[in-house]
Design an enzyme around this catalytic site. Structure first.
Site, mmCIF file in Angstrom:
data_model
loop_
_atom_site.group_PDB
_atom_site.id
_atom_site.type_symbol
_atom_site.label_atom_id
_atom_site.label_comp_id
_atom_site.label_asym_id
_atom_site.label_seq_id
_atom_site.Cartn_x
_atom_site.Cartn_y
_atom_site.Cartn_z
ATOM 1 N N ASP A 130 2.306 6.177 -3.537
ATOM 2 C CA ASP A 130 2.109 7.049 -2.394
ATOM 3 C C ASP A 130 3.336 7.946 -2.416
ATOM 4 O OD1 ASP A 130 2.363 8.261 0.150
ATOM 5 O OD2 ASP A 130 0.889 6.845 0.905
ATOM 6 N N HIS A 131 3.166 9.191 -2.841
ATOM 7 C CA HIS A 131 4.367 9.986 -3.134
ATOM 8 C C HIS A 131 5.207 10.252 -1.890
ATOM 9 C CE1 HIS A 131 1.913 13.500 -1.956
ATOM 10 N NE2 HIS A 131 3.044 14.150 -1.827
ATOM 11 N N HIS B 82 -0.602 8.423 3.365
ATOM 12 C CA HIS B 82 0.709 8.995 3.714
ATOM 13 C C HIS B 82 1.102 8.740 5.182
ATOM 14 C CE1 HIS B 82 0.128 10.741 -0.119
ATOM 15 N NE2 HIS B 82 -0.458 11.853 0.249
HETATM 16 C C1 BG6 Z 1 -1.897 14.690 -1.388
HETATM 17 C C2 BG6 Z 1 -3.217 15.137 -0.786
HETATM 18 O O1 BG6 Z 1 -1.846 13.295 -1.491
HETATM 19 O O2 BG6 Z 1 -0.833 15.137 -0.545
HETATM 20 C C3 BG6 Z 1 -3.241 16.650 -0.633
HETATM 21 O O3 BG6 Z 1 -4.276 14.716 -1.645
HETATM 22 C C4 BG6 Z 1 -2.046 17.121 0.159
HETATM 23 O O4 BG6 Z 1 -4.448 17.076 -0.011
HETATM 24 C C5 BG6 Z 1 -0.752 16.543 -0.424
HETATM 25 O O5 BG6 Z 1 -2.026 18.531 0.100
HETATM 26 C C6 BG6 Z 1 0.432 16.870 0.467
HETATM 27 O O6 BG6 Z 1 1.612 16.492 -0.192
HETATM 28 P P1 BG6 Z 1 2.993 17.240 0.108
HETATM 29 O O7 BG6 Z 1 4.013 16.476 -0.642
HETATM 30 O O8 BG6 Z 1 2.807 18.660 -0.387
HETATM 31 O O9 BG6 Z 1 3.173 17.189 1.581
#
Ligand code: BG6
Length: 484
Positions: free
Chosen positions: A178-179, A241
């Protein structure tokens, strides 16, 4: 497999399935580049990018180069060619033991290297890939598998995926990404909470009125119409997230920083989430879809126009009022919201404290409460909003003033991308920032209490692109979103 030390990374193969895909080019390979360029990957390694369709390595590297260039400060481009020597494109049109034979031979030629298999492909392909890796003798105690979301579309499909992966890899070898957990400010939340006496003492229902977690995006669905229309904001963002952010805000202090200590505490939060019953849903959940509008200066299309469909009930915005039924958080609302095509891209966690118990300042009708704002993006900082007297004679007049800790200014260094941190943790075998199977299962169970009645009990509200979306109806007058 045991957790390896904090500093040592063994030589490795990183095998990226979907290696020529969007995520690989945008995030994964630039992250490897930056860690290597910083000197953290000074051991022998090779990155094998598996592609179903791309055969031309020169073309692949040509496409990859601008993504790496945009992730580094100007002037660092001359090292890209030597990084490219570590990358090999491997064309495997269809996964089978026969088709991975030469890949297998190459990997087995270095029996002591660790093997990291990164599955940056739809989860429908996970089972087949893991089965072939196992039957080809590529899974040993030095192997790991990294899984990108979405891991299924409901509890049953997620369980199915897990069961099939567990046939090839042990739970200790599985890294579910989960980044958001790799973002600097998200990790700093742990430090803020557990290394500062000041906050932890007041981190509870007695002192906190409500918590608001917002992930607002200005982009639309871009080129992912097909995926997104089957997924929607609840599964794309909240299930992973936002719930992970909620866990870090709400969990009890873990006894150590080991993966299981932290994940046990996160799991307890997920298990304490109040499950919605049918009749409660419409008072606590709002779902929206963007219509045409203007974001910044740009006129943008509606969601339906973006996905080229006449109708779709898929939500691009969701707001929820959530409760955690435990001692610490009794009756404290946690407001979660996320949306696409909103006015501006920003994500933050706002802790709204309770107002002071008694107002001694007769000149002031109401004393605004303190707020702690943890800004995740675009600018990473922590802000404590407190009341100050406006200088001047005669009576008391107040103004909320922010004490700001801006990370970029304070540390004067490049903030690494989330994937950089996560990749290093994978190579070190540290699972703290990755979801354990039971966490995922628990998150799905709770999400299903919403998605089960989603279409019957909640109405889809259209909102203008470039607005802050709907979502006010579920909030008390005093706790409107503090939209920035
Ligand atoms: C991803 C989603 O996991 O996270 C995307 O699939 C979303 O839809 C993205 O745009 C948002 O990540 P960040 O790091 O740009 O906030």
């Amino acid at each position: 497999m045991t957790e390896t030390s904090n500093t040592y990374i063994a030589p490795f193969f990183a095998v990226i399935f979907g290696g020529d895909g969007d995520l690989s080019k945008r995030k994964i390979l630039p992250a490897f580049y930056n860690r290597w360029d910083d000197g953290q990957l000074d051991m022998p390694f090779q990155i094998l990018c598996i592609s179903r369709s791309q055969e031309n390595a020169t073309q692949f590297k040509k496409e990859l180069r601008p993504f790496i260039e945009s992730s580094i400060p100007e002037g660092g481009e001359d090292r890209i060619d030597s990084f490219f020597e570590r990358i090999e494109l491997v064309h495997i049109p269809e996964i089978s033991e026969k088709n991975v034979a030469s890949l297998s031979k190459k990997i087995k030629a270095e029996p002591d290297w660790q093997r990291t298999f990164y599955l940056s492909v739809p989860s429908a392909a996970f089972n087949e890939i893991c089965t072939v890796l196992k039957s080809s003798g590529l899974v040993n105690e030095n192997s790991k598998v990294v899984l990108e979301k979405p891991l299924g579309h409901n509890l049953a499909s997620s369980n199915e995926i897990n069961t099939s992966i567990l046939k090839a890899f042990g739970e200790r070898q599985i890294f579910r990404i989960d980044h958001y957990l790799g973002k600097e400010t998200v990790q700093n939340l742990m430090v803020l909470r557990f290394a500062n006496h000041l906050f932890e003492r007041s981190w509870n229902a007695e002192n906190i009125d409500n918590v608001q977690i917002t992930v607002a995006e200005s982009l639309g669905v871009e080129k992912r119409a097909d995926y997104y229309d089957k997924t929607g904001a609840l599964l794309d963002m909240v299930q992973n997230h936002l719930l992970q952010l909620l866990c870090l805000v709400a969990m009890e202090p873990p006894s150590t920083l080991t993966a299981d200590s932290v994940r046990n505490e996160k799991l307890k939060v997920l298990e304490s989430l109040r499950v919605f019953n049918k009749s409660e849903l419409k008072n606590n959940v709002i779902r929206g879809q963007y219509s045409r509008g203007t974001v910044g200066e740009e006129k943008v299309k509606s969601y339906l126009e973006d996905i080229r469909q006449f109708e779709s009930e898929t939500e691009t915005f969701v707001a929820l009022r959530v409760f955690i039924d435990n001692w610490r958080w009794k009756d404290v609302p946690f407001y979660l919201r996320t949306g696409k095509r909103m006015k501006r891209r920003y994500s933050d966690i706002v802790i709204n404290f309770k107002p002071v118990r008694h107002n001694i300042f007769s000149d002031v009708e109401k004393i605004p409460a303190n707020r702690l704002i943890i800004r995740l993006q675009p600018d990473e900082r922590i802000e404590l909003v407190q009341l100050s007297k406006i200088p001047g004679p005669g009576g008391y007049r107040f103004k909320p003033i922010s004490l700001k800790l801006d990370f970029v200014d304070s540390f004067k260094q490049r903030m690494p991308e989330a994937y950089e941190r996560l990749i290093i943790d994978i190579l070190r075998g540290n699972q703290t920032l990755f979801m354990r199977y039971d966490e995922l299962e628990s998150a799905w169970k709770w999400i299903e209490s919403i998605s089960r009645y989603w279409h019957d009990e909640t109405r889809l509200v259209l909102y203008d692109s470039g607005s802050w979306g709907p979502g006010y109806e579920i909030m008390d007058e005093s706790t409107k979103w503090q939209a920035k």
